[in-house]
Motif scaffolding. Structure first.
Motif, short mmCIF file in Angstrom:
data_model
loop_
_atom_site.label_atom_id
_atom_site.label_comp_id
_atom_site.label_asym_id
_atom_site.label_seq_id
_atom_site.Cartn_x
_atom_site.Cartn_y
_atom_site.Cartn_z
N VAL B 255 0.87 -1.19 0.00
CA VAL B 255 0.00 0.00 0.00
C VAL B 255 0.90 1.23 0.00
CG1 VAL B 255 -1.83 1.26 1.22
CG2 VAL B 255 -1.72 -1.24 1.38
N THR B 281 -1.95 -1.27 -3.71
CA THR B 281 -3.05 -0.32 -3.55
C THR B 281 -2.40 1.05 -3.44
OG1 THR B 281 -4.42 -1.92 -2.38
CG2 THR B 281 -4.96 0.41 -2.08
N GLN B 297 -4.44 -0.97 -7.76
CA GLN B 297 -5.80 -0.42 -7.63
C GLN B 297 -5.72 0.91 -6.89
OE1 GLN B 297 -7.86 -3.53 -5.49
NE2 GLN B 297 -6.14 -3.82 -4.10
N LEU B 308 -9.25 -2.46 0.49
CA LEU B 308 -8.83 -3.03 -0.80
C LEU B 308 -7.60 -3.92 -0.61
CD1 LEU B 308 -9.27 0.06 -3.15
CD2 LEU B 308 -10.54 -2.09 -3.29
#
Lengths: 59, 492
Positions: B255, B281, B297, B308
């Motif tokens: 992330v 992410t 994403q 997510l």
């Protein structure tokens, strides 16, 4: 001088030298992490410009 | 009023210890204000502004400690200065008596322990880059907690570290977790397969805690410092962190958290992502959606980033039932200790159609000039609230004046609060808030809070939440949910 390799940080246990807030050392000790606290005082009689220059010269 | 100063030459004590002592002095009879600070030019300016510095002390150097007291009488001021001197004597005796060996420099520490691999640096900002450079030149990675490090120093240090294959986290890096070990302001989260790279300390805390709440865990959380993804720094630490994580077999998903970076840095980061074998992410808080490679994403909030990352839908958290906010009032007042949590709440409310003003506005919100017709969300960790004072995560009383004002403001229907716990944070922020809220009137605004933390943190998330609930606070499962819940309560 240590020959640090990038992978050393993420793959093995942490061995920390703490320079500044003592509470960070205490926190790490409580977690069982190997930590040494430096008895720090401002270098170069507290002159940041001189301290910067000295660090660049490797002092 | 009398101002009295003493200067102790070549005497250092860390800023947290000094603030603790200063507060005791400020509470003494007849004392209006007191501070003990190292004599750097920035600290002297703060003390002068507060009326705590006379001409005498202005001759102090950065390595000297200044005691400043403003009091009703000379006797009261002198008594406080004496107490300060006594406390400093005690502190130095304590250090001398400790049996543990303390090196005087990083060089000595590394010479004695060749396996040292990380320097954690929290000295005053003017000296922090010099200490970090010493660490890098001895083959150590560095985490710089200090702020106020000159930008040119940050850039040259990070370039030097990159050329040696070393990582510099920070400056102004409040949070990292390496191999499950929380560094500075971090939470105790379970181990897992998700790594975080973040330019925001509270952003890392919120995402790592929400990952923990979703029964997943974290391999590493690498703070890169608030300026890393700007054009000037060029994402040097972010790219280095992504390189390190690419070779980390325990990490499957990464992330990335930041305010929207500059275009050139965004391009570099996305190129690194596209070349990676991991999935990502990307949470650029406040950015519109991005064109991303297939292994990535986009998340617009911290909450959706966490969900997510663990494979859930971004709205997959149950909100508590809204309560009815006092009628005839329209405004939401947010009082935040975390800058990124303040930003996230602004985005949630703006996206729901609210007009938002803030002292730290995100794109779409307005600067805090006229708050009458808008929701007002304040970042209490911003410089104007913390100069010469501890951060509100360490000292929750920074929020007291604004909270008391909001509780009696007849235009405010809902007060939004963030409570951030974990290592480094105050030992009972919820207790402090509950005490203040106990005195609120019956028609006071509805208070909604989120608690960023885990059950394994020293303060324990559920205990903190329970204290707040007993004080009438509605608890949301995340900071973003707290903002959404505020609006749901207004619309009931």
């Amino acid at each position: 001088m240590n020959k640090g390799k990038p992978a050393d940080l993420l793959s093995g246990p942490l061995h920390v030298v703490n320079v500044g807030l003592e509470s960070f050392s205490e926190q790490l000790k409580d977690l069982g992490v190997d930590v040494v606290q430096v008895d720090w005082s401002p270098p170069a009689a507290g002159d940041p410009d001189l301290a910067r220059l000295l660090s660049k010269l490797g002092a | 009023m009398i101002t009295v100063n003493r200067v102790r030459r070549a005497f250092y004590l860390d800023s947290v210890a000094l603030m603790r002592h200063s507060r005791v002095l400020a509470g003494m009879d007849g004392v209006a204000e007191a501070a003990m600070m190292m004599g750097t030019p920035a600290n002297q300016a703060i003390m002068r502004e507060a009326g705590l510095l006379d001409m005498d002390a202005a001759s102090a150097q950065g390595g000297d400690l200044i005691i400043g007291v403003r009091a009703d009488t000379q006797a009261a001021a002198e008594a406080a200065v004496e107490e300060a001197a006594r406390r400093l004597d005690q502190a130095s005796t304590q250090i001398t008596r400790e049996e543990e060996w303390r090196p005087r420099s990083i060089r000595t520490a590394v010479a004695a322990a060749a396996d040292t691999n990380l320097a954690l640096i929290s000295v005053p900002g003017a000296f922090a880059a010099a200490e970090a450079r010493k660490a890098v030149r001895r083959g150590l990675h560095a985490m710089i907690f200090s702020d106020n490090v000159p930008l040119d120093e940050e850039i040259s240090l990070k370039q030097e570290a990159r050329d040696c294959g070393l990582l510099v986290m920070g400056p102004d890096c409040g949070t990292s977790i390496i191999n499950g070990v929380p560094l500075a302001f971090a939470n105790r989260v379970p181990n897992g397969n998700i790594a975080i790279v973040g330019a925001s300390g509270t952003g890392i805390q919120e995402v790592s805690c929400l990952i923990a709440a979703a029964d997943s865990g974290v391999t590493h959380a690498i703070g890169v410092g608030g300026r890393d993804m700007t054009d000037a720094v060029g994402g040097l630490s972010t790219i280095m962190a992504l390189d390190l994580l690419e070779h980390d077999s325990g990490t499957d998903h990464i992330v990335i958290i930041s305010k929207p970076p500059s275009q050139s840095v965004a391009r570099k980061v996305i190129e690194s992502v596209a070349e990676s074998s991991k999935s990502f992410t990307i949470c650029f808080i406040g950015a519109g959606s991005l064109e991303l490679p297939p292994n990535a994403q986009f998340a617009g909030t911290l909450k959706s980033a966490a969900l997510l990352a663990v494979g859930r839908e971004p709205d997959d958290l149950a909100l508590p039932t809204p309560r009815i906010a006092p009628k005839g009032r329209e405004r939401i007042r947010g009082l935040f200790s975390g800058g990124t949590l303040c930003a996230e709440a602004q985005i949630v409310l703006s996206n729901l159609g609210r007009q938002v003003v803030s002292n730290a506005p995100v794109p779409g919100a307005m600067a805090d000039t006229d708050a009458k017709d808008a929701d007002r969300l304040i970042d209490l960790g911003a410089d104007e609230y913390t100069q010469g004072r501890p951060h509100p995560m360490i000292d929750p009383s920074v929020r007291d004046a604004e909270l008391k004002a909001a509780l009696t403001d007849s235009s405010v229907a809902v007060i939004l609060l963030d409570v951030v716990i974990g290592f480094g944070a105050h030992d009972d922020p919820a207790g402090h808030l509950a005490h203040l809220l106990d005195g609120a009137q019956g028609d006071a605004p509805l208070v909604i809070a989120s608690v960023t933390g885990t059950e394994d943190d020293p303060q324990c998330r559920s205990s903190q939440a329970a204290k707040l609930e007993r004080a009438g606070v509605l608890i949301a499962p995340s900071n973003a949910d707290a903002a959404a819940l505020a609006l749901a309560c207004l619309n009931r």
